[in-house]
Write a protein that holds these residues in place. Structure first.
Motif, PDB file in Angstrom:
ATOM      1  N   THR A  65      48.757  29.059  40.079  1.00 22.19           N
ATOM      2  CA  THR A  65      49.135  30.099  41.033  1.00 22.19           C
ATOM      3  C   THR A  65      48.022  31.123  41.181  1.00 22.19           C
ATOM      4  O   THR A  65      47.467  31.587  40.197  1.00 22.19           O
ATOM      5  CB  THR A  65      50.427  30.796  40.561  1.00 22.19           C
ATOM      6  OG1 THR A  65      51.430  29.798  40.396  1.00 22.19           O
ATOM      7  CG2 THR A  65      50.904  31.815  41.564  1.00 22.19           C
ATOM      8  N   ARG A  67      46.651  34.330  44.207  1.00 21.73           N
ATOM      9  CA  ARG A  67      47.099  35.573  44.835  1.00 21.73           C
ATOM     10  C   ARG A  67      48.305  35.354  45.751  1.00 21.73           C
ATOM     11  O   ARG A  67      48.414  34.350  46.433  1.00 21.73           O
ATOM     12  CB  ARG A  67      45.944  36.159  45.619  1.00 21.73           C
ATOM     13  CG  ARG A  67      46.134  37.621  45.956  1.00 21.73           C
ATOM     14  CD  ARG A  67      44.938  38.166  46.629  1.00 21.73           C
ATOM     15  NE  ARG A  67      45.208  38.036  48.063  1.00 21.73           N
ATOM     16  CZ  ARG A  67      44.331  38.179  49.011  1.00 21.73           C
ATOM     17  NH1 ARG A  67      43.097  38.424  48.727  1.00 21.73           N
ATOM     18  NH2 ARG A  67      44.670  38.065  50.268  1.00 21.73           N
ATOM     19  N   SER A  68      49.174  36.348  45.758  1.00 22.15           N
ATOM     20  CA  SER A  68      50.382  36.303  46.567  1.00 22.15           C
ATOM     21  C   SER A  68      50.436  37.536  47.462  1.00 22.15           C
ATOM     22  O   SER A  68      49.968  38.603  47.086  1.00 22.15           O
ATOM     23  CB  SER A  68      51.603  36.277  45.648  1.00 22.15           C
ATOM     24  OG  SER A  68      52.783  36.186  46.378  1.00 22.15           O
ATOM     25  N   HIS A  81      52.824  34.585  51.680  1.00 17.95           N
ATOM     26  CA  HIS A  81      51.575  33.829  51.597  1.00 17.95           C
ATOM     27  C   HIS A  81      51.272  33.688  50.107  1.00 17.95           C
ATOM     28  O   HIS A  81      51.138  34.707  49.411  1.00 17.95           O
ATOM     29  CB  HIS A  81      50.419  34.569  52.270  1.00 17.95           C
ATOM     30  CG  HIS A  81      50.559  34.686  53.742  1.00 17.95           C
ATOM     31  ND1 HIS A  81      51.268  35.692  54.350  1.00 17.95           N
ATOM     32  CD2 HIS A  81      50.088  33.905  54.731  1.00 17.95           C
ATOM     33  CE1 HIS A  81      51.217  35.538  55.657  1.00 17.95           C
ATOM     34  NE2 HIS A  81      50.515  34.449  55.922  1.00 17.95           N
ATOM     35  N   GLN A  82      51.166  32.464  49.630  1.00 17.05           N
ATOM     36  CA  GLN A  82      50.903  32.215  48.213  1.00 17.05           C
ATOM     37  C   GLN A  82      49.757  31.216  48.085  1.00 17.05           C
ATOM     38  O   GLN A  82      49.835  30.111  48.601  1.00 17.05           O
ATOM     39  CB  GLN A  82      52.145  31.653  47.519  1.00 17.05           C
ATOM     40  CG  GLN A  82      51.932  31.297  46.068  1.00 17.05           C
ATOM     41  CD  GLN A  82      51.611  32.512  45.222  1.00 17.05           C
ATOM     42  OE1 GLN A  82      52.383  33.463  45.198  1.00 17.05           O
ATOM     43  NE2 GLN A  82      50.474  32.497  44.544  1.00 17.05           N
ATOM     44  N   ARG A  83      48.705  31.638  47.391  1.00 12.68           N
ATOM     45  CA  ARG A  83      47.566  30.743  47.143  1.00 12.68           C
ATOM     46  C   ARG A  83      47.809  29.941  45.870  1.00 12.68           C
ATOM     47  O   ARG A  83      48.355  30.451  44.894  1.00 12.68           O
ATOM     48  CB  ARG A  83      46.274  31.536  47.002  1.00 12.68           C
ATOM     49  CG  ARG A  83      45.822  32.142  48.293  1.00 12.68           C
ATOM     50  CD  ARG A  83      44.439  32.780  48.108  1.00 12.68           C
ATOM     51  NE  ARG A  83      43.920  33.228  49.366  1.00 12.68           N
ATOM     52  CZ  ARG A  83      43.248  32.464  50.227  1.00 12.68           C
ATOM     53  NH1 ARG A  83      43.033  31.209  49.946  1.00 12.68           N
ATOM     54  NH2 ARG A  83      42.806  32.955  51.359  1.00 12.68           N
ATOM     55  N   GLY A 101      42.054  23.891  47.094  1.00 16.98           N
ATOM     56  CA  GLY A 101      42.811  25.112  47.309  1.00 16.98           C
ATOM     57  C   GLY A 101      43.947  24.812  48.263  1.00 16.98           C
ATOM     58  O   GLY A 101      43.842  23.923  49.114  1.00 16.98           O
ATOM     59  N   LEU A 103      47.437  26.767  50.435  1.00 17.66           N
ATOM     60  CA  LEU A 103      48.135  27.980  50.827  1.00 17.66           C
ATOM     61  C   LEU A 103      49.554  27.618  51.253  1.00 17.66           C
ATOM     62  O   LEU A 103      49.743  26.748  52.100  1.00 17.66           O
ATOM     63  CB  LEU A 103      47.401  28.673  51.980  1.00 17.66           C
ATOM     64  CG  LEU A 103      48.035  29.956  52.518  1.00 17.66           C
ATOM     65  CD1 LEU A 103      48.064  31.044  51.447  1.00 17.66           C
ATOM     66  CD2 LEU A 103      47.276  30.443  53.743  1.00 17.66           C
ATOM     67  N   THR A 125      43.200  24.512  51.811  1.00 16.73           N
ATOM     68  CA  THR A 125      42.285  25.559  52.271  1.00 16.73           C
ATOM     69  C   THR A 125      40.909  25.301  51.685  1.00 16.73           C
ATOM     70  O   THR A 125      40.740  24.509  50.753  1.00 16.73           O
ATOM     71  CB  THR A 125      42.751  26.961  51.840  1.00 16.73           C
ATOM     72  OG1 THR A 125      42.746  27.026  50.413  1.00 16.73           O
ATOM     73  CG2 THR A 125      44.138  27.265  52.361  1.00 16.73           C
TER      74      THR A 125
END
Length: 127
Positions: A65, A67-68, A81-83, A101, A103, A125
């Motif tokens: 997990t 950044r969110s 939005h969750q990376r 990556g 998203l 991504t």
């Protein structure tokens, strides 16, 4: 479940390869664009797609997990939005495909049973 808990629940379902738990995060009439590019409508079709993907390309995938970002859209609605970073992907011959990556973008709505996604996109991504 709250919107803030959605990414954790998604990650837990993914790590456990639990397509039922992942599908339960979406409303019955949800739409989903999967990481493989499959566009599916309705929880039943979403469940079938997730089962196929989690037993194939993502059968050994690990999910980290990142950044969110949660954007409230008024009472009872939010966009998440969750990376993530995925590794352990395997091709048809079982070869490791490296890290990618990803998203997750989910349109969340408050329902009597908790917050659920009515639309979910899980896309690769570059970063």
């Amino acid at each position: 479940m709250t919107p803030e808990e959605f990414p954790r629940a998604f990650a837990a379902g993914w790590i456990a390869r639990d397509a039922d738990a992942l599908a339960a995060l979406l409303s019955e009439d949800a739409d989903m664009l999967s990481l493989t590019g499959a566009w599916v409508e309705g929880r039943k079709a979403i469940l079938a797609t997730l089962k196929a993907e989690l037993s194939g390309l993502f059968s050994r995938a690990r999910l980290v997990t990142g950044r969110s970002k949660l954007r409230p859209m008024g009472p009872g609605a939010a966009v998440l939005h969750q990376r993530f970073v995925l590794s352990g992907l395997v091709d048809e011959e079982g070869r490791d495909m490296g890290r990618i990556g990803a998203l997750l973008i989910a349109t969340l709505v408050a329902r009597p049973e908790g917050w659920q996604a009515v639309a979910l996109q899980f896309s690769a991504t570059e970063g």
